[in-house]
Design an enzyme around this catalytic site. Structure first.
Site, PDB file in Angstrom:
ATOM      1  N   GLU A 175      -3.701  -4.917 -20.322  1.00  0.00           N
ATOM      2  CA  GLU A 175      -2.619  -5.689 -20.954  1.00  0.00           C
ATOM      3  C   GLU A 175      -2.683  -7.164 -20.544  1.00  0.00           C
ATOM      4  O   GLU A 175      -1.693  -7.771 -20.134  1.00  0.00           O
ATOM      5  CB  GLU A 175      -1.262  -5.090 -20.594  1.00  0.00           C
ATOM      6  CG  GLU A 175      -1.066  -3.727 -21.216  1.00  0.00           C
ATOM      7  CD  GLU A 175       0.331  -3.147 -21.047  1.00  0.00           C
ATOM      8  OE1 GLU A 175       1.061  -3.565 -20.152  1.00  0.00           O
ATOM      9  OE2 GLU A 175       0.683  -2.252 -21.852  1.00  0.00           O
ATOM     10  N   GLU A 367      -2.977   3.499 -24.796  1.00  0.00           N
ATOM     11  CA  GLU A 367      -1.655   3.829 -24.244  1.00  0.00           C
ATOM     12  C   GLU A 367      -0.655   3.941 -25.377  1.00  0.00           C
ATOM     13  O   GLU A 367      -0.631   3.085 -26.263  1.00  0.00           O
ATOM     14  CB  GLU A 367      -1.153   2.735 -23.285  1.00  0.00           C
ATOM     15  CG  GLU A 367      -1.746   2.792 -21.916  1.00  0.00           C
ATOM     16  CD  GLU A 367      -1.108   1.794 -20.973  1.00  0.00           C
ATOM     17  OE1 GLU A 367       0.127   1.614 -21.001  1.00  0.00           O
ATOM     18  OE2 GLU A 367      -1.862   1.181 -20.202  1.00  0.00           O
TER      19      GLU A 367
HETATM   20  C1  BG6 Z   1       2.072  -0.384 -19.829  1.00  0.00           C
HETATM   21  C2  BG6 Z   1       1.214  -0.359 -18.598  1.00  0.00           C
HETATM   22  O1  BG6 Z   1       2.727  -1.606 -19.872  1.00  0.00           O
HETATM   23  O2  BG6 Z   1       3.100   0.521 -19.972  1.00  0.00           O
HETATM   24  C3  BG6 Z   1       1.346   0.885 -17.756  1.00  0.00           C
HETATM   25  O3  BG6 Z   1      -0.129  -0.595 -18.892  1.00  0.00           O
HETATM   26  C4  BG6 Z   1       2.798   1.330 -17.760  1.00  0.00           C
HETATM   27  O4  BG6 Z   1       0.845   0.613 -16.481  1.00  0.00           O
HETATM   28  C5  BG6 Z   1       3.169   1.698 -19.186  1.00  0.00           C
HETATM   29  O5  BG6 Z   1       3.071   2.368 -16.895  1.00  0.00           O
HETATM   30  C6  BG6 Z   1       4.556   2.278 -19.346  1.00  0.00           C
HETATM   31  O6  BG6 Z   1       5.497   1.438 -18.788  1.00  0.00           O
HETATM   32  P1  BG6 Z   1       6.533   1.917 -17.680  1.00  0.00           P
HETATM   33  O7  BG6 Z   1       7.194   0.683 -17.207  1.00  0.00           O
HETATM   34  O8  BG6 Z   1       7.446   2.841 -18.378  1.00  0.00           O
HETATM   35  O9  BG6 Z   1       5.730   2.595 -16.629  1.00  0.00           O
END
Ligand code: BG6
Length: 469
Positions: A175, A367
């Site tokens: 990211e 993701e």
């Molecule tokens: C992304 C990241 O922003 O979102 C992850 O690459 C992160 O590392 C994921 O865990 C989900 O966000 P969060 O804050 O719910 O863990």
């Protein structure tokens, strides 16, 4: 067009939130190890050393370090074709600036990759997922400092050579565009702004260092193994104009340009007019070294990995919603998760189209997912129908992008395929997994693994190559 036969179905994790073993095997501290635990809705406290009486979720995380065999077996049971993980940079170079790597750290990932390959699971490796070694922050000022380019290059070459026959898919910085979006780019760049520091000047110069580092990694990687596929990793903020007022359209484009700034340099290999207009808007001058432009042009990535969680709207009167990295405008047509992230599967189809139209390189959704509170029933089952619903709709949307819009998509790895620590809040109760891990926000629990209902559902999705949803 159908999903490819070798479509990379899998799941995604990152060392800083999953691996643990923070002081084992000769590992040095990384930026996450000084970030305190669960903070719902407020910025997490960051120390510059470890306080004995404080709780740091990354230290044990959900203990992949000791349980990787058990976990990989479960991933294999779900039929994973690939598994996204990150290498903890400070496990390989504990300070970050050493000449020689930590052999024990390298051996750990040898064991992990061998275990994955035993089940025919392709590792997909992020080189830096919120993982800058803490020493590089304290002694060098992190990515503000050009020296990190060399340290990162040395680290990348080390792991590329070591794992050249085990890992084919790589990504440089997780990211990476997020650093421009947050008031405190600690995770992405190891930076907390000093008083009086010009934010844009600092972060865009730091980003330049990361671009050069990424390009050098791509060039080295392709020399070490021409079959390597090395991508960048963007967080994608699908944004709709709030109204058909042309001003809202301009606002929307301005928001997207922050992301294209990072996409353009990684994929097109140069600072385009989109990028230079961002410099001029914020009065920024980038200090380059001779040869940088050639490096950027030569070190273009092979594909774009991206995360997609929610969309936002752009309009002067839009109510603001907040994710962990991005902000956006509230869209009255969309429902939200318990953490206020707007659920928008069609926004993923839009993301795929926008990225493919602009860049024409293969895409990889690395993701996506829904953070939710899960309940373990008296009989031990976890019926996470909300998660199944969320993922099903997103899979439908990306299938349409492939089948109808003819976008080139390599694979799909939903986030936190096994429960892990939240990056944004440090919580455990914000869960994404197909596999439940018994641990709470205070760090208590047996760490026992337990498949949720979604585990069995996803297994069938993979088995049918996305036909059975
Ligand atoms: C992304 C990241 O922003 O979102 C992850 O690459 C992160 O590392 C994921 O865990 C989900 O966000 P969060 O804050 O719910 O863990």
């Amino acid at each position: 067009m159908k999903l490819k036969k070798d479509f990379l179905w899998g799941g995604a994790t990152a060392a800083n939130q999953y691996e643990g073993g923070y002081n084992e095997g000769g590992r040095g501290l990384s930026i996450n190890d000084v970030e305190m635990g669960a903070r719902h809705g407020v910025a997490r406290e960051i120390h510059d050393y470890i306080h004995e009486d404080a709780y740091y979720p990354s230290h044990e995380a959900t203990d992949f370090y000791h349980r990787y065999k058990e976990d990989i077996k479960l991933f294999a049971k779900m039929g994973f074709k690939c598994f996204r993980m990150s290498i903890s940079w400070s496990r390989i170079f504990p300070r970050g600036d050493e000449e020689t790597p930590n052999e024990e750290g390298l051996e750990f990932y040898d064991r992990v990759f061998d275990e994955l390959l035993k089940y025919g699971i392709e590792p997909v490796v992020t080189l830096s997922h919120y993982e800058t070694p803490l020493t590089l922050v304290k002694e060098y000022g992190s990515w503000r400092n050009r020296k990190l380019v060399d340290f990162f290059e040395r680290y990348c070459k080390t792991v590329f050579i070591r794992y050249k026959d085990k890992v084919k898919y790589w990504m440089t910085f997780n990211e990476v565009n997020g650093c421009l979006e947050v008031p405190r780019p600690w995770h992405q760049a190891g930076i907390i702004y000093q008083e009086g520091e010009e934010h844009y000047q600092t972060i865009l110069q730091a980003s330049h260092h990361m671009f050069v580092a990424s390009a050098k990694a791509v060039i080295a990687g392709h020399e070490i193994n021409p079959d390597f596929k090395i991508g960048c990793m963007l967080i994608y903020p699908t944004t709709y104009a709030a109204t058909c007022n042309p001003e809202d359209q301009i606002l929307m484009r301005d928001i997207m340009n922050n992301t294209y700034y990072y996409g353009d340099v990684h994929v097109r290999g140069r600072y385009t007019n989109t990028c230079t207009s961002v410099w001029h808007k914020h009065n920024v001058t980038i200090k380059m070294e001779p040869g940088d432009e050639e490096l950027l042009a030569k070190g273009k990535v092979d594909y774009i990995g991206f995360s997609y969680y929610f969309s936002g709207i752009a309009g002067n009167n839009a109510e603001e919603i907040e994710g962990n990295v991005l902000k956006g405008g509230r869209n009255p047509y969309l429902k939200m998760t318990d953490w206020g992230w707007q659920i928008d599967p069609l926004g993923l189809r839009t993301a795929l189209n926008e990225l493919y139209d602009r860049y024409q390189v293969p895409l990889f959704i690395v993701e996506n997912g829904m953070g939710a509170i899960d309940t373990v029933e008296a009989d031990g089952s976890i019926n996470d129908d909300y998660r199944i619903e969320y993922l099903r709709e997103h899979i439908k949307a990306f299938k349409d992008a492939v089948e109808i819009d003819e976008v080139d998509l390599m694979g799909y790895t939903p986030w936190g395929c096994i429960d892990l620590v939240s990056a944004g809040t440090g919580e455990m109760r914000k869960r994404y997994g197909f596999i439940y891990v018994d641990k709470d926000d205070e760090g208590k629990g047996t760490l026992e693994r337990r498949p949720k209902k979604s585990f069995y559902w996803y297994k069938e999705v993979i088995e049918s190559n996305g036909e059975k949803l």
